[in-house]
Design an enzyme around this catalytic site. Structure first.
Site: not given
Ligand SMILES: *Cc1c(COP(=O)(O)O)cnc(C)c1O
Length: 424
Positions: A143, A231, A259
């Protein structure tokens, strides 16, 4: 007290689509009514009915120190007193940028945004702008936020809804997105601008990178001149002080954070080497901006969080994940439930069934076998809150001490026994 969870949800449903501002919170994939959080402290949250839960959601990662850590509360309150947003640069941005550059080997320059979605979306634009190429390779089950081009086979957020794609995303928007299976190094060619990957996949449950996978991606990208994007929105500042680069010894060209870096406030960031980042406006031709980017409250929370994450914090997080993995495995197994609790350092996931998944297809088989919702509710009734979706990881914080872990494990034993006797 503001009313029952049910009455709050009813009110929410009238004025907010599905009653929530992010789909997984609606309990769609586990059934039932979501609890409305009234407050949190350390490892706990209390709902609108005064029930206490040991919280393993922790905002899906930002709560690495637990809720309402006094140092964070103080830092945010202090920053708020000086003004909350200016539209002019502040020293707080420089300080947090210096801290990130100091921690991440190979990263020289970083741009702050307000979410993980913005970080990955902007990194992709930068990669395309810098290479002059269009195609992006992503992995099924990873994601990367909810931007159009990255939603394809998107893991948790999308998978929890049982959606294969997403209405409103045009064929054109995903025409340059190639989806490959996780843990297999894909064939690349010189049309590929970038390969984006979660160095530990944490949005299809937890799936570890197979030995050689990340190294293989590095080599494959170098061979065709494509950029490698990590990511690290979940792994960053959680897996290790220096994130996945530090943990695995593989260096990408671009990093995305979110995060943990915002300590519970809305922050994302993307960064890389100086030359590559020079393609961004105002130096280069890749435009990227944000009214609230580098927000003083958010920078203060991020700074205080990273300052508290010393070597001892990572040792404790890892040992907590270890005890949870061991204790929960024993509790579930003793009740006759087969389970896998994959762990990579301080990162932890849970699947019910066997075998240990290595990609999204395998993760889906276990996530969709019907066991997770039963165990989720048995735990929740007894005061332990996992994420309301089988594709999410567990997020213990440094506030989850030994006593909290022990209590979790004994509640899990009881919950597992109840589920097992139900299944007979
Ligand atoms: C949560 C998440 C995102 C998106 O971050 P948001 O602050 O919810 O937009 C992108 N990449 C990874 C791996 C994530 O866990």
């Amino acid at each position: 007290m503001s009313g029952s969870n049910a009455s709050l949800f009813e009110r929410a449903l009238r004025v907010i689509p599905g009653g929530v501002n992010s789909p997984v919170r609606a309990f769609g994939s586990v059934g039932g009514t979501p609890y409305f959080v009234e407050r949190g402290e350390g490892p706990y949250v209390w709902d609108a009915e005064g029930r206490r839960y040991i919280d393993y959601v922790q905002s899906y990662g930002p709560g690495i120190l637990g809720h309402a850590h006094p140092v964070i509360v103080e830092a945010v309150a202090c920053a708020a007193g000086d003004g909350t947003s200016f539209g002019a640069p502040t020293e707080a941005e420089v300080i947090l940028a210096e801290m990130v550059v100091d921690r991440i080997t190979g990263l020289d320059s970083v741009r702050f945004v307000s979410s993980g979605t913005e970080a990955t979306m902007s990194a992709i634009r930068l990669a395309r702008g810098a290479t002059g190429r269009s195609r992006i390779v992503k992995f099924a089950g990873c994601y990367h936020g909810h931007s159009d081009a990255l939603l394809a086979a998107g893991g948790s957020g999308v998978a929890n809804q049982g959606l294969t794609g997403c209405d409103g995303v045009t064929d054109g928007a995903v025409a340059d997105t190639v989806v490959a299976p996780y843990n297999v190094v894909p064939e690349l060619d010189d049309t590929v601008a970038a390969v984006i990957v979660e160095p530990v996949a944490a949005n299809m449950g937890l799936v570890a990178p197979a030995p050689g996978f990340l190294e293989g991606l590095r080599t494959a990208c170098d061979a065709v001149g494509a950029l490698l994007i990590f990511d690290e929105v979940i792994t960053g500042f959680r897996l290790a002080r220096g994130g996945a680069t530090d943990f695995f010894g593989v260096m990408p060209d671009l990093w995305c954070f979110g995060k943990v870096i915002g300590g519970g406030l809305p922050v994302g960031a993307f960064g890389g080497g100086t030359d590559l980042m020079s393609n961004l406006a105002p130096i280069g031709g890749v435009y990227q901006a944000g009214t609230l980017s580098g927000n003083p409250l958010a920078m203060a929370a991020g700074r205080a969080t990273l300052e508290l994450l010393d070597d001892d914090a990572y040792r404790r997080l890892t040992s907590t994940a270890e005890s949870l993995a061991g204790g929960l495995t024993e509790a579930f197994t003793a009740a006759g439930l087969t389970c896998v609790l994959p762990r990579v350092g301080s990162l932890l996931g849970v699947f019910f069934g066997q075998p240990r998944p290595v990609d999204f297809d395998e993760a889906q088989l276990l996530a969709e076998n019907g066991l997770y919702p039963r165990i989720f509710h048995a735990l929740l009734e007894r005061g332990v809150a996992l994420a309301p979706g089988a594709y999410e990881a567990l997020f213990p914080s440094i506030a989850h001490d030994e006593a909290v872990v022990d209590e979790t494990v004994s509640i899990a034993a009881d919950a597992a026994a109840a589920v097992a006797s139900d299944l007979l």
